[in-house]
Scaffold this active site. Structure first.
Site, PDB file in Angstrom:
ATOM      1  CG  ASP A   5     -39.636 -40.222 -75.932  1.00 40.85           C
ATOM      2  OD1 ASP A   5     -40.919 -40.127 -76.072  1.00 40.85           O
ATOM      3  OD2 ASP A   5     -39.971 -38.630 -75.764  1.00 40.85           O
ATOM      4  CE  LYS A  51     -45.559 -37.255 -81.328  1.00 40.14           C
ATOM      5  NZ  LYS A  51     -46.522 -36.220 -81.599  1.00 40.14           N
ATOM      6  CG  PHE A  54     -38.761 -33.200 -79.970  1.00 41.68           C
ATOM      7  CD1 PHE A  54     -39.403 -31.622 -80.139  1.00 41.68           C
ATOM      8  CD2 PHE A  54     -40.296 -33.282 -79.691  1.00 41.68           C
ATOM      9  CE1 PHE A  54     -40.362 -30.632 -79.619  1.00 41.68           C
ATOM     10  CE2 PHE A  54     -41.467 -32.423 -79.289  1.00 41.68           C
ATOM     11  CZ  PHE A  54     -41.767 -31.024 -79.219  1.00 41.68           C
TER      12      PHE A  54
END
Length: 426
Positions: A233, A274, A146
Site C-alpha cells: 500500500d 493520492k 491505516f
C-alpha cells in the site's frame, strides 16, 4: 448567498459546523488558495503547507501542467463510464505500467477503493491460482495499519475511533506486529490458507514508523517462500514522497527516472493513489503482472468513474511532473537536511523526543502522553507562525511538505518549527 460571495474564515467554519457531518477535527484555518508549497487563508494570510493533503499534493498546489491537463480534458470529454472505450485511459495504462514496471493497471478513484480492489484481486488469485478453498482465504495485515475507512478495511484496524459502533466486521484477516519477521513467518508457516500480506512500507498515519532496514526485503522473500502475494500500500508513501519513486525501492539511487536498476522489493500488487493526481482529482490504481491481474474478468469488478478521461489525463501529467522535475531526488536530499537540522535541535530539547522518516515524510514525537493536547497546541502555534501541520495519534506531528520545496524554503520552515517548539520547552 451568491456562489462566489467572499466568506470570512469564521463564516466558512460556521457553515461547515452547521451543515456538514462532524467527521473531522480540522486545524482552525480556512484555506482559499494554493500555489506550490504555499496556501493562503480567507483573509489572505500565507502559510507553508507541511501536510500536502496527506501527501496527495507532492507536485505542489495547482501545478500548472496538471491543471492545464485537467482543464483541457474537462473541456473535451469528462466521463463515458467503462461501457465504452475512451481515448485517454489506454495512454495512462501504457505510461504507468511502463513507469512502474508492471503488465497491467486497474484504475479506481480513491485510495480506499484501490485497497479494496487489491484485496479482491488477492482473494480471487488465491482461489483460482493457489487452490485455496473458496471463502477460506486469509490476508495478513499489520497492527496500527491505516489502509482507509471502508467497513472491510476498518475490520482489520485496531484504531478504536475508526472501529467503534461500525460492526459487524469483515472476516478473513490476521493481524501481526509491524516490522516483525518472526511473527510473519510463524503465521505463514502455521496457516495453509494465506493469500497475501498487505503492508505499508512506512506506517504514515500511525506516526511515520519506518521499519528495519531489511524488513521489506525479507518479508517479500517470505511471501515468495510460502507462495503468498506481497501487497504494498503505497497510497501515501509512493510517487517520490520518501525520496524514491516508491518506498519499496529501498536504498537504490535516484536517476532520471527517479530509480536506477531493479527496485529492492517488487510488490506482487502495488496500490497507488493520492499524488497519482497531484491532488487535482481523485485517481487511484492497482498494478500487477498478467499472472495475477488476469483473474479479473468482465463484470467481476468496476467503477463508474474509475478510468475516466479527466483522471487519465491528470495522472499522466502528474507522473510526468515527478519524473521531469526529479522530485524524488529533491525529496531525498531535503529529507536528509530536515532530519539533520531537527536532530541538532532535539539534542538540547526536552519537548521533542525524536524525529523519524524518509525523504519528505517525517514526524516528531512530542515528549508528552498521547492524551495531552501539547501536540495540538504546537500545531496551532505553528499555524500562527506561518506553517500548517497536524498531529496524529495524540503526541506525534507529521511533516510532509510538497516535494517542489527548495532548500531555502526548507530552512525557513525549520526555523519556524524550532522557534515554535522553543516556546513549549519545559
Amino acid at each position: 448567498m451568491a456562489v462566489l460571495e467572499k466568506l470570512t474564515s469564521q463564516q466558512a467554519i460556521d457553515l461547515e459546523n452547521k451543515y456538514g457531518a462532524h467527521n473531522y477535527h480540522p486545524l482552525p484555518v480556512v484555506l482559499s488558495r494554493g500555489e506550490g508549497v504555499y496556501v493562503w487563508d480567507a483573509e489572505g494570510e500565507k502559510y507553508y503547507d507541511f501536510l500536502s493533503a496527506y501527501s496527495a499534493v507532492n507536485q505542489g498546489h495547482c501545478h500548472p501542467k496538471i491543471v492545464d491537463a485537467m482543464v483541457k480534458q474537462a473541456q473535451t470529454l469528462t466521463l463515458t463510464s467503462r461501457a465504452f472505450y475512451n481515448d485517454m485511459l489506454g495512454r495512462l495504462e501504457k505510461f504507468a505500467t511502463e513507469y512502474f514496471s508492471f503488465d497491467k493497471l486497474l484504475p479506481m478513484n480513491t485510495g480506499a477503493e484501490a485497497v479494496e480492489t487489491a484485496i479482491k484481486i488477492c482473494r480471487r488469485w488465491a482461489y483460482a491460482k493457489k487452490g485455496i478453498a473458496e471463502n477460506d482465504a486469509q490476508i495478513i495485515v499489520c497492527e496500527n495499519n491505516f489502509h482507509g475507512r471502508t467497513t472491510t478495511i476498518i475490520s482489520f484496524s485496531n484504531d478504536p475511533v475508526a472501529r467503534a459502533n461500525f460492526g459487524p466486521y469483515t472476516q478473513g484477516f490476521i493481524k501481526i506486529e509491524y516490522d516483525n519477521l518472526v511473527a510473519l513467518e510463524d503465521t505463514l508457516k502455521n496457516h495453509d490458507n494465506i493469500a497475501g500480506f498487505l503492508v505499508e512500507p512506512i506506517q504514515g498515519e500511525a506516526g511515520v514508523y519506518v521499519p528495519s532496514e531489511d524488513y521489506l526485503v525479507k518479508a517479500k522473500a517470505l511471501c515468495e517462500k510460502y507462495n503468498v502475494l506481497f501487497l504494498a500500500d503505497e497510497v501515501q508513501t509512493g510517487i517520490a514522497r520518501t525520496g524514491r519513486l516508491l518506498a519499496t525501492c529501498g536504498n537504490c539511487s535516484c536517476a532520471d527516472k527517479n530509480c536506477s536498476g531493479t527496485p529492492e522489493v517488487k510488490p506482487d500488487i502495488l496500490i497507488l493513489g493520492k499524488a497519482l493526481s497531484g491532488g487535482a482529482y481523485p485517481v487511484s490504481a492497482v498494478l500487477a503482472n498478467d499472472d495475477i491481474m488476469d483473474v479479473i474478468t468482465p463484470g467481476s469488478h468496476g467503477s463508474t468513474f474509475g478510468g475516466n478521461p479527466v483522471a487519465a489525463a491528470v495522472a499522466i501529467a502528474a507522473l510526468e511532473v515527478i519524473r521531469d522535475e526529479k522530485l524524488a531526488i529533491n525529496a531525498y536530499e531535503l529529507g536528509v537536511i530536515f532530519r539533520e537540522e531537527l536532530n541538532t535541535y532535539i539534542k538540547t530539547s526536552n519537548i521533542v523526543k525524536l524525529v523519524r522518516g524518509k525523504g519528505l515524510l517525517n514526524a516528531i514525537v512530542i515528549n508528552d502522553d498521547k492524551e495531552s493536547e501539547t501536540a495540538w497546541n504546537i500545531c496551532v502555534a505553528l499555524k500562527e507562525n506561518g506553517l500548517l501541520a497536524k498531529p496524529t495519534h495524540g503526541n506525534i506531528i507529521r511533516f510532509a511538505p510538497p516535494l517542489v520545496m527548495n532548500k531555502e524554503q526548507l530552512m525557513e520552515c525549520v526555523e519556524i518549527i524550532t522557534t515554535t517548539l522553543k516556546a513549549f520547552e519545559k
